[in-house]
Design a protein around this motif. Structure first.
Motif, PDB file in Angstrom:
ATOM      1  N   ALA A 266       0.834  -1.211   0.000  1.00 25.62           N
ATOM      2  CA  ALA A 266       0.000   0.000   0.000  1.00 25.62           C
ATOM      3  C   ALA A 266       0.865   1.256   0.000  1.00 25.62           C
ATOM      4  O   ALA A 266       0.628   2.187  -0.783  1.00 25.62           O
ATOM      5  N   ARG A 267       1.862   1.295   0.866  1.00 21.79           N
ATOM      6  CA  ARG A 267       2.739   2.476   0.909  1.00 21.79           C
ATOM      7  C   ARG A 267       3.605   2.572  -0.336  1.00 21.79           C
ATOM      8  O   ARG A 267       3.884   3.664  -0.820  1.00 21.79           O
ATOM      9  N   THR A 268       4.030   1.437  -0.869  1.00 22.52           N
ATOM     10  CA  THR A 268       4.830   1.461  -2.090  1.00 22.52           C
ATOM     11  C   THR A 268       4.003   2.011  -3.250  1.00 22.52           C
ATOM     12  O   THR A 268       4.475   2.863  -4.004  1.00 22.52           O
ATOM     13  N   GLY A 269       2.775   1.545  -3.372  1.00 19.17           N
ATOM     14  CA  GLY A 269       1.888   2.047  -4.420  1.00 19.17           C
ATOM     15  C   GLY A 269       1.578   3.523  -4.246  1.00 19.17           C
ATOM     16  O   GLY A 269       1.568   4.285  -5.220  1.00 19.17           O
ATOM     17  N   ALA A 270       1.321   3.932  -3.014  1.00 18.97           N
ATOM     18  CA  ALA A 270       1.043   5.342  -2.743  1.00 18.97           C
ATOM     19  C   ALA A 270       2.266   6.200  -3.065  1.00 18.97           C
ATOM     20  O   ALA A 270       2.137   7.290  -3.643  1.00 18.97           O
ATOM     21  N   ALA A 271       3.446   5.716  -2.711  1.00 18.07           N
ATOM     22  CA  ALA A 271       4.675   6.457  -3.006  1.00 18.07           C
ATOM     23  C   ALA A 271       4.846   6.617  -4.508  1.00 18.07           C
ATOM     24  O   ALA A 271       5.171   7.711  -4.993  1.00 18.07           O
ATOM     25  N   ALA A 272       4.629   5.543  -5.262  1.00 14.05           N
ATOM     26  CA  ALA A 272       4.761   5.618  -6.717  1.00 14.05           C
ATOM     27  C   ALA A 272       3.788   6.647  -7.294  1.00 14.05           C
ATOM     28  O   ALA A 272       4.164   7.476  -8.132  1.00 14.05           O
ATOM     29  N   ALA A 273       2.555   6.618  -6.833  1.00 10.38           N
ATOM     30  CA  ALA A 273       1.558   7.576  -7.318  1.00 10.38           C
ATOM     31  C   ALA A 273       1.934   9.004  -6.944  1.00 10.38           C
ATOM     32  O   ALA A 273       1.806   9.924  -7.760  1.00 10.38           O
ATOM     33  N   ASN A 274       2.418   9.208  -5.727  1.00 13.17           N
ATOM     34  CA  ASN A 274       2.805  10.551  -5.291  1.00 13.17           C
ATOM     35  C   ASN A 274       4.023  11.066  -6.052  1.00 13.17           C
ATOM     36  O   ASN A 274       4.116  12.253  -6.354  1.00 13.17           O
TER      37      ASN A 274
END
Length: 103
Positions: free
Chosen positions: A79-87
Motif C-alpha cells: 500500500a505504501r509502495t503504491g502510494a509512493a509511486a503515485a505521489n
C-alpha cells in the motif's frame, strides 16, 4: 512565538541544511535515501516535489527511483509502495507543469 515570516518553512530548511552538513553521503545517495524515507512514512506529494529538482541535478533517474521502491517494498508494504509511486508521479507532473509554465 517563532520569528520570521514563515517559521515552519524556515525550521524545515534549517533542519535540512543541518542534516546535509552532518552527512558524508553524496547528493545522489542522499536523495535516494530521502525518497526511501518518504515512502516509509507515506509522505504526501508535496514532500516528493521538494526532491525532484535536487534529484535531477544529482543524476537520479526514474530507474533509480523504481529501484528504491522495489528495495523498500518488502519493508513498507504494498500500500505504501503504491502510494509512493503515485505521489512521485504526481510530483513529477507538477514539476513538469511548472517548467512548462515558465517557458
Amino acid at each position: 512565538m517563532a520569528s520570521g515570516d514563515a517559521p515552519v518553512l524556515e525550521t524545515v530548511l534549517e533542519m535540512t541544511a543541518a542534516s546535509i552538513a552532518h552527512t558524508d553521503l553524496d547528493e545522489r545517495s542522499l536523495v535516494l535515501v530521502r525518497l526511501a524515507a518518504l515512502a516509509a512514512v507515506d509522505a504526501p506529494t508535496g514532500s516528493y516535489l521538494m526532491h525532484v529538482g535536487p534529484g535531477a541535478e544529482s543524476g537520479v533517474t526514474l530507474d533509480d527511483v523504481q529501484d528504491v521502491l522495489v528495495a523498500v517494498a518488502p519493508v513498507i508494504g504494498t500500500a505504501r509502495t503504491g502510494a509512493a509511486a503515485a505521489n512521485i508521479i504526481e510530483a513529477l507532473g507538477f514539476a513538469i507543469a511548472l517548467v512548462n509554465e515558465d517557458d
